[in-house]
Design a protein around this motif. Structure first.
Motif, mmCIF file in Angstrom:
data_model
loop_
_atom_site.group_PDB
_atom_site.id
_atom_site.type_symbol
_atom_site.label_atom_id
_atom_site.label_comp_id
_atom_site.label_asym_id
_atom_site.label_seq_id
_atom_site.Cartn_x
_atom_site.Cartn_y
_atom_site.Cartn_z
ATOM 1 N N PHE A 66 -7.633 9.293 94.976
ATOM 2 C CA PHE A 66 -6.805 8.572 94.014
ATOM 3 C C PHE A 66 -6.006 7.524 94.754
ATOM 4 O O PHE A 66 -5.840 7.577 95.975
ATOM 5 C CB PHE A 66 -5.878 9.529 93.249
ATOM 6 N N PRO A 70 -2.037 5.495 90.032
ATOM 7 C CA PRO A 70 -3.431 5.899 89.828
ATOM 8 C C PRO A 70 -4.024 5.432 88.512
ATOM 9 O O PRO A 70 -3.351 5.363 87.479
ATOM 10 C CB PRO A 70 -3.360 7.428 89.879
ATOM 11 N N SER A 74 -9.325 7.892 88.058
ATOM 12 C CA SER A 74 -9.013 8.919 89.055
ATOM 13 C C SER A 74 -8.609 10.221 88.381
ATOM 14 O O SER A 74 -9.040 11.313 88.787
ATOM 15 C CB SER A 74 -7.890 8.438 89.973
#
Length: 401
Positions: A66, A70, A74
């Motif tokens: 990630f 993020p 992710s």
């Protein structure tokens, strides 16, 4: 830290040692565990072997793919991995981004196909998140103490909220916080300070959140320079607790316009989240101090708003009108750019930044602000602030507030 422990109840519960994660998982009856981890933080603290010894008795998978701030992709990937092992708990070991991904994984792991719908704000009430154990490695976001996650969908920040996203346990192990690089400690620490201030003047504040915010804010304000500039262990521990208390405060009150503006600054210019918030929070305090009766957002009135913003500014020993200069000075001492211009923000982009503000946090602001007013505030934040009063003169005033 003992004097603040009465504030650490009822939820999330707190423990102080990562070696307890195994027993915490056993208490939850967890057999299959997804561990979302920031490998750099683990390496810096030298705790990798010990952390994964705690999950040795479970079927577990690690997820570390990630990015800062993020993306939804992710979070969806973490949820799919959690679904593949039929996870019945998620452990987050990292900063705010790590915890956000872990929360999305916990939310979507029982039905990974829901994740795309969750990104559109759909299906939240039908989700059945698994329990989360959060081990923060930074002192700033307070994510280990909140029931929401920030995630980005096509460059747009989305706040995902669910009561079960509040971690069951927050593990505050100071070894992670002692290992933070100075730049990370600076940006995350300013996030904690801004959270405390914004929580104090937020429309959604309660008596409990005000106590938490002031206690956390005073710890942060008193220790951030020693934490960043000297790496002082006692200051780092105080920042860890102060950040956690600020996180508990915004879990109740939520944040306001400075956070609302920060997301676009982060996405467009790559500014660390806490730094982006800090560049406007002082100017926001000044704008709130100048509110009129017509600007107030119910149920607050003008008198209460001014008391709240003055108490928030007093965390740094000044009044609201001097807070922009005081924060600029603090940012400079921490090695961070102290205005939007120095941080690389284009002046011609300010109107669009104001127009694209996150409406959820903006609506929690005690002063109603138009796009034009937000643009004016960003203009003020673009260049160096001007000191209008002395710290000494205001310090005597605030005692009577």
């Amino acid at each position: 830290m003992e004097e603040h422990e009465h504030l650490l109840t009822p939820s999330p519960s707190v423990c102080w040692n990562v070696e307890l994660v195994g027993s915490l998982l056993a208490d939850l009856g967890a057999r299959n565990v997804l561990v979302v981890v920031d490998q750099r933080a683990l390496l810096a603290a030298g705790l990798g072997r010990e952390v994964f010894r705690q999950t040795a008795g479970c079927v577990h998978e690690e997820f570390s793919d990630f990015e800062p701030n993020p993306s939804w992709q992710s979070g969806a990937a973490a949820a799919r991995l959690a679904g593949e092992i039929d996870a019945d708990a998620v452990v987050a070991i990292g900063g705010g981004s790590c915890c956000d991904v872990a929360k999305v994984a916990a939310l979507g792991c029982r039905n990974p196909r829901m994740v795309d719908a969750l990104a559109r704000g759909e299906g939240i009430t039908e989700a059945r998140p698994v329990p989360i154990i959060a081990v923060p490695t930074t002192s700033g976001t307070g994510s280990e103490a909140t029931h929401f996650a920030a995630i980005y969908v096509e460059g747009r920040k989305v706040s995902v909220t669910h009561p079960s996203l509040l971690p069951t346990v927050a593990v505050l192990d100071d070894r992670f916080h002692l290992a933070m690089p100075a730049q990370l400690a600076a940006a995350s620490g300013m996030d904690a300070l801004a959270q405390a201030m914004e929580s104090m003047w937020a429309v959604g504040a309660t008596a409990e959140s005000l106590r938490l915010a002031e206690a956390g804010g005073r710890l942060v304000a008193a220790n951030i320079e020693a934490s960043v500039c000297g790496g002082d262990p006692d200051a780092r521990r105080a920042m860890m607790l102060g950040s956690h208390l600020a996180g508990r405060a915004i879990n109740i009150s939520k944040t306001t316009a400075a956070h609302a503006l920060s997301y676009q600054l982060t996405m467009r210019y790559g500014l660390a989240h806490g730094h982006a918030v800090a560049l406007t929070v002082g100017h926001l305090a000044s704008a709130i101090e100048n509110a009129t009766a017509d600007d107030c957002v119910a149920p607050l009135n003008l008198s209460e708003i001014r008391v709240r913003v003055r108490r928030a500014a007093s965390l740094l020993g000044v009044g609201p009108q001097d807070l922009p200069a005081r924060i600029a000075s603090l940012l400079d001492s921490l090695g961070l750019a102290c205005d939007l211009r120095t941080a690389g923000v284009d002046r011609e982009a300010l109107p669009q930044l104001a127009a694209d503000v996150d409406p959820v946090r903006l609506n929690n602001n005690p002063r109603r602000m138009s796009t034009a007013e937000l643009t004016g505030m960003l203009e003020a934040a673009w260049g160096p602030p001007v000191i209008t009063r002395t710290q000494h003169s205001y310090a005597s005033d605030v005692a009577s507030v």
